[in-house]
Scaffold this motif. Sequence first.
Motif, short mmCIF file in Angstrom:
data_model
loop_
_atom_site.label_atom_id
_atom_site.label_comp_id
_atom_site.label_asym_id
_atom_site.label_seq_id
_atom_site.Cartn_x
_atom_site.Cartn_y
_atom_site.Cartn_z
N ALA A 149 162.35 93.38 34.21
CA ALA A 149 162.61 92.83 32.88
C ALA A 149 161.64 93.39 31.84
CB ALA A 149 162.55 91.31 32.91
N LEU A 150 160.36 93.50 32.18
CA LEU A 150 159.37 94.03 31.25
C LEU A 150 159.62 95.51 30.99
CD1 LEU A 150 156.91 93.64 29.48
CD2 LEU A 150 155.48 94.04 31.51
N ASP A 151 159.92 96.28 32.03
CA ASP A 151 160.20 97.70 31.84
C ASP A 151 161.41 97.90 30.92
OD1 ASP A 151 158.06 98.63 33.35
OD2 ASP A 151 159.24 98.77 35.19
N MET A 152 162.45 97.09 31.10
CA MET A 152 163.62 97.21 30.22
C MET A 152 163.31 96.72 28.81
SD MET A 152 166.92 96.64 32.63
CE MET A 152 166.32 95.25 33.56
N ALA A 153 162.44 95.73 28.67
CA ALA A 153 162.01 95.31 27.33
C ALA A 153 161.28 96.45 26.64
CB ALA A 153 161.11 94.07 27.43
N TYR A 154 160.48 97.19 27.39
CA TYR A 154 159.80 98.36 26.82
C TYR A 154 160.79 99.44 26.41
CZ TYR A 154 155.13 96.68 28.19
OH TYR A 154 153.96 95.97 28.31
N VAL A 155 161.87 99.61 27.16
CA VAL A 155 162.93 100.55 26.76
C VAL A 155 163.56 100.07 25.46
CG1 VAL A 155 165.21 101.46 27.35
CG2 VAL A 155 163.43 101.41 29.09
N ALA A 156 163.89 98.79 25.38
CA ALA A 156 164.51 98.23 24.18
C ALA A 156 163.60 98.38 22.96
CB ALA A 156 164.86 96.76 24.40
N ALA A 157 162.29 98.24 23.16
CA ALA A 157 161.33 98.34 22.06
C ALA A 157 160.96 99.78 21.72
CB ALA A 157 160.06 97.57 22.42
N GLU A 187 168.62 93.83 30.71
CA GLU A 187 169.88 94.49 30.35
C GLU A 187 170.34 94.03 28.97
OE1 GLU A 187 174.45 95.10 31.94
OE2 GLU A 187 173.12 93.78 33.06
N LEU A 188 170.27 92.74 28.71
CA LEU A 188 170.67 92.21 27.41
C LEU A 188 169.81 92.81 26.29
CD1 LEU A 188 172.35 90.25 25.69
CD2 LEU A 188 170.59 88.53 26.14
N LEU A 189 168.51 92.87 26.50
CA LEU A 189 167.62 93.44 25.48
C LEU A 189 167.95 94.89 25.18
CD1 LEU A 189 164.18 92.00 26.66
CD2 LEU A 189 165.44 91.38 24.58
N VAL A 190 168.16 95.69 26.21
CA VAL A 190 168.46 97.11 26.01
C VAL A 190 169.79 97.28 25.28
CG1 VAL A 190 169.00 99.30 27.17
CG2 VAL A 190 167.08 97.91 27.96
N ARG A 191 170.81 96.55 25.70
CA ARG A 191 172.13 96.65 25.05
C ARG A 191 172.05 96.21 23.58
NH1 ARG A 191 176.15 97.99 28.66
NH2 ARG A 191 175.79 97.43 30.84
N GLU A 192 171.34 95.12 23.30
CA GLU A 192 171.21 94.64 21.92
C GLU A 192 170.43 95.62 21.05
OE1 GLU A 192 172.47 91.85 20.29
OE2 GLU A 192 173.74 91.71 22.07
#
Length: 100
Positions: free
Chosen positions: A31-39, A59-64
């Motif tokens: 979740a943290l790694d994907m949050a870093y992708v989103a950011a 997944e939700l963070l990255v898609r948004e």
Amino acid sequence: NAPRDLLPAVQALFTQLLAVAGDVRRSGSAALDMAYVAAGRYDGYWEKGINPWDIAAGELLVREAGGLVTDFKGNNDPLYSGEIVAGSPRVVQQLVKHLK
């Protein structure tokens, strides 16, 4: 983190991707790694052998944020496959090419 029985396959993928990537970083939390992708802190993320609850929030963070989230084959619903690739369309395309 991937179960121990997947370790040889994950290490082989890691070695292959390290040869074409500028750098590889991991926090230990999907979740943290994907949050870093989103950011925008990470360009992309991939993982094998993880549970749906480890994928869902990231997944939700990255898609948004406008990114793509697929499985290793490029399918758009990775939640139950245990495989995930996340990032910009260009990065996901390159990662999937190496992970197939």
